[in-house]
Design a protein around this motif. Structure first.
Motif, mmCIF file in Angstrom:
data_model
loop_
_atom_site.group_PDB
_atom_site.id
_atom_site.type_symbol
_atom_site.label_atom_id
_atom_site.label_comp_id
_atom_site.label_asym_id
_atom_site.label_seq_id
_atom_site.Cartn_x
_atom_site.Cartn_y
_atom_site.Cartn_z
ATOM 1 N N ILE A 162 0.800 -1.222 0.000
ATOM 2 C CA ILE A 162 0.000 0.000 0.000
ATOM 3 C C ILE A 162 0.839 1.281 0.000
ATOM 4 O O ILE A 162 0.292 2.365 0.040
ATOM 5 N N ILE A 163 2.149 1.148 -0.061
ATOM 6 C CA ILE A 163 3.006 2.334 -0.039
ATOM 7 C C ILE A 163 3.278 2.795 -1.470
ATOM 8 O O ILE A 163 3.834 2.042 -2.268
ATOM 9 N N PRO A 164 2.901 4.030 -1.841
ATOM 10 C CA PRO A 164 3.220 4.534 -3.176
ATOM 11 C C PRO A 164 4.728 4.514 -3.429
ATOM 12 O O PRO A 164 5.529 4.749 -2.522
ATOM 13 N N ALA A 165 5.087 4.249 -4.668
ATOM 14 C CA ALA A 165 6.498 4.093 -5.027
ATOM 15 C C ALA A 165 7.318 5.337 -4.694
ATOM 16 O O ALA A 165 8.490 5.238 -4.337
ATOM 17 N N LYS A 166 6.709 6.535 -4.793
ATOM 18 C CA LYS A 166 7.486 7.754 -4.543
ATOM 19 C C LYS A 166 7.969 7.821 -3.099
ATOM 20 O O LYS A 166 9.041 8.377 -2.828
ATOM 21 N N TYR A 167 7.203 7.260 -2.152
ATOM 22 C CA TYR A 167 7.627 7.281 -0.756
ATOM 23 C C TYR A 167 8.712 6.241 -0.495
ATOM 24 O O TYR A 167 9.597 6.453 0.342
ATOM 25 N N ILE A 168 8.641 5.115 -1.195
ATOM 26 C CA ILE A 168 9.714 4.131 -1.085
ATOM 27 C C ILE A 168 11.012 4.734 -1.618
ATOM 28 O O ILE A 168 12.075 4.570 -1.024
ATOM 29 N N ALA A 169 10.904 5.466 -2.734
ATOM 30 C CA ALA A 169 12.087 6.126 -3.292
ATOM 31 C C ALA A 169 12.647 7.161 -2.319
ATOM 32 O O ALA A 169 13.865 7.268 -2.145
ATOM 33 N N GLN A 170 11.764 7.938 -1.668
ATOM 34 C CA GLN A 170 12.218 8.901 -0.664
ATOM 35 C C GLN A 170 12.967 8.199 0.462
ATOM 36 O O GLN A 170 14.048 8.633 0.883
ATOM 37 N N TYR A 171 12.386 7.112 0.952
ATOM 38 C CA TYR A 171 12.994 6.385 2.070
ATOM 39 C C TYR A 171 14.374 5.853 1.689
ATOM 40 O O TYR A 171 15.315 5.898 2.502
ATOM 41 N N LEU A 172 14.503 5.352 0.467
ATOM 42 C CA LEU A 172 15.770 4.784 0.008
ATOM 43 C C LEU A 172 16.753 5.853 -0.474
ATOM 44 O O LEU A 172 17.879 5.545 -0.841
ATOM 45 N N ASN A 173 16.283 7.128 -0.486
ATOM 46 C CA ASN A 173 17.116 8.255 -0.919
ATOM 47 C C ASN A 173 17.559 8.084 -2.368
ATOM 48 O O ASN A 173 18.738 8.268 -2.711
ATOM 49 N N ILE A 174 16.598 7.727 -3.234
ATOM 50 C CA ILE A 174 16.868 7.572 -4.662
ATOM 51 C C ILE A 174 15.735 8.237 -5.438
ATOM 52 O O ILE A 174 14.682 8.547 -4.890
ATOM 53 N N ARG A 175 15.945 8.431 -6.724
ATOM 54 C CA ARG A 175 14.906 8.980 -7.580
ATOM 55 C C ARG A 175 13.920 7.877 -7.968
ATOM 56 O O ARG A 175 14.306 6.704 -8.041
ATOM 57 N N PRO A 176 12.648 8.225 -8.233
ATOM 58 C CA PRO A 176 11.669 7.202 -8.629
ATOM 59 C C PRO A 176 12.110 6.393 -9.844
ATOM 60 O O PRO A 176 11.903 5.171 -9.895
ATOM 61 N N GLU A 177 12.739 7.049 -10.832
ATOM 62 C CA GLU A 177 13.178 6.308 -12.015
ATOM 63 C C GLU A 177 14.275 5.308 -11.671
ATOM 64 O O GLU A 177 14.389 4.241 -12.286
ATOM 65 N N THR A 178 15.096 5.638 -10.659
ATOM 66 C CA THR A 178 16.107 4.689 -10.193
ATOM 67 C C THR A 178 15.453 3.483 -9.545
ATOM 68 O O THR A 178 15.908 2.341 -9.718
ATOM 69 N N LEU A 179 14.371 3.724 -8.817
ATOM 70 C CA LEU A 179 13.645 2.623 -8.182
ATOM 71 C C LEU A 179 13.155 1.629 -9.229
ATOM 72 O O LEU A 179 13.256 0.415 -9.035
ATOM 73 N N TYR A 180 12.646 2.114 -10.355
ATOM 74 C CA TYR A 180 12.169 1.226 -11.406
ATOM 75 C C TYR A 180 13.312 0.407 -12.000
ATOM 76 O O TYR A 180 13.146 -0.768 -12.315
ATOM 77 N N ARG A 181 14.490 1.022 -12.149
ATOM 78 C CA ARG A 181 15.643 0.278 -12.664
ATOM 79 C C ARG A 181 16.101 -0.791 -11.669
ATOM 80 O O ARG A 181 16.457 -1.910 -12.063
ATOM 81 N N LEU A 182 16.068 -0.450 -10.384
ATOM 82 C CA LEU A 182 16.449 -1.428 -9.364
ATOM 83 C C LEU A 182 15.482 -2.596 -9.345
ATOM 84 O O LEU A 182 15.880 -3.759 -9.197
ATOM 85 N N ARG A 183 14.204 -2.268 -9.494
ATOM 86 C CA ARG A 183 13.176 -3.313 -9.541
ATOM 87 C C ARG A 183 13.427 -4.269 -10.694
ATOM 88 O O ARG A 183 13.350 -5.494 -10.545
ATOM 89 N N ALA A 184 13.768 -3.721 -11.868
ATOM 90 C CA ALA A 184 14.035 -4.561 -13.030
ATOM 91 C C ALA A 184 15.270 -5.432 -12.805
ATOM 92 O O ALA A 184 15.294 -6.613 -13.173
ATOM 93 N N LYS A 185 16.311 -4.855 -12.201
ATOM 94 C CA LYS A 185 17.519 -5.620 -11.899
ATOM 95 C C LYS A 185 17.228 -6.749 -10.927
ATOM 96 O O LYS A 185 17.723 -7.868 -11.081
ATOM 97 N N TYR A 186 16.401 -6.447 -9.913
ATOM 98 C CA TYR A 186 16.053 -7.471 -8.930
ATOM 99 C C TYR A 186 15.309 -8.618 -9.592
ATOM 100 O O TYR A 186 15.538 -9.788 -9.293
ATOM 101 N N LEU A 187 14.410 -8.283 -10.510
ATOM 102 C CA LEU A 187 13.653 -9.306 -11.231
ATOM 103 C C LEU A 187 14.586 -10.209 -12.026
ATOM 104 O O LEU A 187 14.447 -11.434 -12.003
ATOM 105 N N ARG A 188 15.546 -9.623 -12.718
ATOM 106 C CA ARG A 188 16.467 -10.418 -13.532
ATOM 107 C C ARG A 188 17.342 -11.322 -12.682
ATOM 108 O O ARG A 188 17.786 -12.380 -13.144
ATOM 109 N N SER A 189 17.598 -10.917 -11.433
ATOM 110 C CA SER A 189 18.506 -11.693 -10.580
ATOM 111 C C SER A 189 17.816 -12.842 -9.867
ATOM 112 O O SER A 189 18.475 -13.668 -9.242
#
Length: 244
Positions: A162-189
């Protein structure tokens, strides 16, 4: 959660002390987006989360930062207001319709003077918060954002739906677009999880988590204890769901 169950998470409080605390508390329903503590305003109460998800945020000159998340069983107060009678440094905001127990600082202090087991509960809570603060410093000292993302997913899967992606990005101190790239990398791994399989003894539970901006399929396996924490082993496959 009942108040007695919340207290037991940090100390085995006597029924008498728990009943005295419950008598002084008010059970409130908090709407999504509502503040229970607001930055810049002096808070006068301690809160126990009975049901729901909260976000702790700090606003600096119009730029917001997400400090942490809280859920069922977590207590929250402004230490700045409680200890120094000063305005709160942070805000605590409901991410869902939630329920909290509220007790004034004055009533709580009176109970601490009357019940040693509540005093011990308070000591344990504050010690745990200092422990978490030290761990958070080490957590954010990880040089790569990917490591922080993986650690977050492992530590807090129960709130990601239930947490919007922008708040997860804030918490991780990254940009939202970086979060999407990390998500894709995690999926591939990760190997693709098997779904729609009948459960056998010791097999994992399979369910779907929806995040605004992310789609997560989580397979939760066994739980192990170590380093004073609980780690859930799981695999996650991720694809994009547009944010509202």
């Amino acid at each position: 959660m009942e108040l007695t169950d919340i207290l037991k998470l940090n100390h085995d409080v006597s029924p008498r002390a728990a009943a005295a605390l419950r008598e002084k508390c008010r059970l409130l329903e908090i709407q999504k987006g509502e503040f229970i503590v607001e930055q810049g305003k002096r808070s006068k109460a301690l809160f126990f989360v009975a049901d729901g998800i909260f976000r702790v945020a700090f606003n600096h000159n119009g730029t917001e930062d997400t400090i942490c998340f809280g859920h069922d069983g977590d207590p929250f107060m402004s230490v700045q207001s409680y200890y120094a009678q000063e305005p709160s440094l942070f805000s605590c905001i409901a991410m869902t319709v939630s329920k909290v127990y509220r007790i004034s600082f004055a009533d709580f202090d009176e109970l601490l003077r009357q019940h040693n087991d509540l005093l011990m509960w308070m000591k344990n809570v504050l010690t745990e918060q200092l422990y978490a603060l030290e761990r958070r410093y080490v957590y954010f000292s990880q040089p790569d954002a990917y490591g922080r993302f993986v650690s977050f997913v492992a530590a807090r899967p129960e709130i990601m739906e239930i947490i919007p992606a922008k708040y997860i990005a804030q918490y991780l101190n990254i940009r939202p677009e970086t979060l999407y790239r990390l998500r894709a990398k995690y999926l591939r791994s990760r190997p693709s999880p098997k779904i729609n399989q009948p459960r056998t003894n010791g097999a994992a539970d399979s369910h779907i988590l929806i995040v605004k901006g992310l789609f997560l399929h989580e397979v939760v396996g066994e739980t192990v204890h170590g380093d004073n924490s609980i780690l859930a082993y799981f695999t996650i496959s991720i694809s994009v769901v547009p944010e509202e």
